[in-house]
Scaffold this active site. Sequence first.
Site, PDB file in Angstrom:
ATOM      1  N   CYS A  93      19.125   0.804  -2.171  1.00 42.68           N
ATOM      2  CA  CYS A  93      19.701   1.111  -3.480  1.00 42.68           C
ATOM      3  C   CYS A  93      20.755   2.196  -3.340  1.00 42.68           C
ATOM      4  CB  CYS A  93      18.611   1.577  -4.437  1.00 42.68           C
ATOM      5  SG  CYS A  93      17.488   0.262  -4.884  1.00 42.68           S
ATOM      6  N   CYS A 100      -1.592 -15.495   9.713  1.00 46.75           N
ATOM      7  CA  CYS A 100      -1.072 -14.132   9.504  1.00 46.75           C
ATOM      8  C   CYS A 100      -1.710 -13.188  10.533  1.00 46.75           C
ATOM      9  CB  CYS A 100      -1.400 -13.659   8.093  1.00 46.75           C
ATOM     10  SG  CYS A 100      -0.943 -11.943   7.812  1.00 46.75           S
TER      11      CYS A 100
END
Lengths: 90, 392
Positions: B306, B363
């Site tokens: 950001c 996973c």
Amino acid sequence: MSVTVKLPTQLRDAAAGNAAVSVEGTTVGEALEALFAEHGELRERLFQDGELRRFVNVFVAGEDVRYLDGLETAVPAGGELTILPAVAGG
Amino acid sequence: MTPSGAEFIRQIKSQITEVDPSEVAEVIGNGVAIIDVRETDEVAQGKIPGAKHVSRAYLEQRIEGAAPDRSQRVILYCAAGNRSALAAKTLEDLGYEDVSSMTGGFTLWKDRGYEWEKPFQFTPDQRERYSRHFLLPEVGEEGQRKLLQSKVLLLGAGGLGSPIALYLAAAGVGTLGIVDDDVVDVSNLQRQVAHATDRVGVAKVESAMQAIHDINPGVEVKPYQTRLDASNIMEIISGYDVIVDGVDNFPTRYLLNDATVRLDIPVVSASILGFDGQLSVFKPHDGPCYRCLYPVPPPAELAPSCGANGVLGVLPGTMGLLQATEVIKLVIGAGEPLIGRLLLYEALGATFTELKVRRDPECPVCSVDPSTIADEDMGVFPDYEAFCAAAG
């Protein structure tokens, strides 16, 4: 058949600023190829060795194509393809 | 001739079903709604475990919150079995099909030596402060008690963390931990609403603590002015009920995922960039984890922050409050948490897109026995060093 590809913020600079691009294609692979034909820079961002890069998730009708038929997954006419990248901003 | 009060109750009792405490003790927990119809101050002295409180004065108005299904078996009790008999008649009139009143009430229940509990006591200030929650059947006294006894950890007191901190504090979350090593900068104030212009330069955890206490002094704040890393994560996150991920970098998100899978703590995760936000709940072993969705992070050049790319100031507010909502749902056990689903919000188009997130059977983190996740493996992913170096 026309398909809408929705692009996330970090890919839009490679697609002339578009948040969504309309392309022709009946499968995820065809639609992406059509997208790359228009916006060549996206190929390297999304693909490696002809496969989707592992940090790129592509969804058709809310389903991850990795759990469907990958690039062979059919996209219905007027369908929507969502590209979801990992984002870490907080 | 009009009957006396005692005669009236006797007549009502002949029209309803009464059950002995021994039968109630047997059916507790078997899908039967046990309703305590006494007054609040009586319930405070002790009640049957698991019983819901709907005082007789509010019976007609509030029974649907406690027992929405009229075909469900309902057993009412009061102190001695009279008020509950009258209440049972009322519920029958309302269409409840299987209602009974416990004979002898709570007094007999206690005398017989059955289990009872002293309910959580709200202070008068708490009763007033959380009165709008009490009115919601999905929250009610039980949900508010859970909130007051909950411990929630906020990772980051920035854009996402600020609104979450304020609203969870207002909602009465008992303990709010906040991890952030940063200080307030004037460029934060476009979105980080827990901070203030006169607190520029102050540690964010201190600034957030002040904002939290301004809105609700009853919240215990645990500030951690540090950066979460492999050396401190287990110590910091242990003991929290829910963790809210609002961190601004990938290494910490992976580290957090691995540690929370090992400790079996749900994570309410959001991330923001530009005008877009993502939201999901990662509840270990109930649904996918962060690595199921993102096995590897993108390379640094494709992972803008950001700070580098900008973010609409309102966006972390929108996403943060969706996170706060998910936290409250997890704590009180209401609704459908966003597990195995990802919500994508695009502010410019004003659209929400829901995507399915599946658990990856292969996973490396959540498909293995949590106790086998070694310290040195947590937060590690291929090219981790290169990633961090490139991210600079």
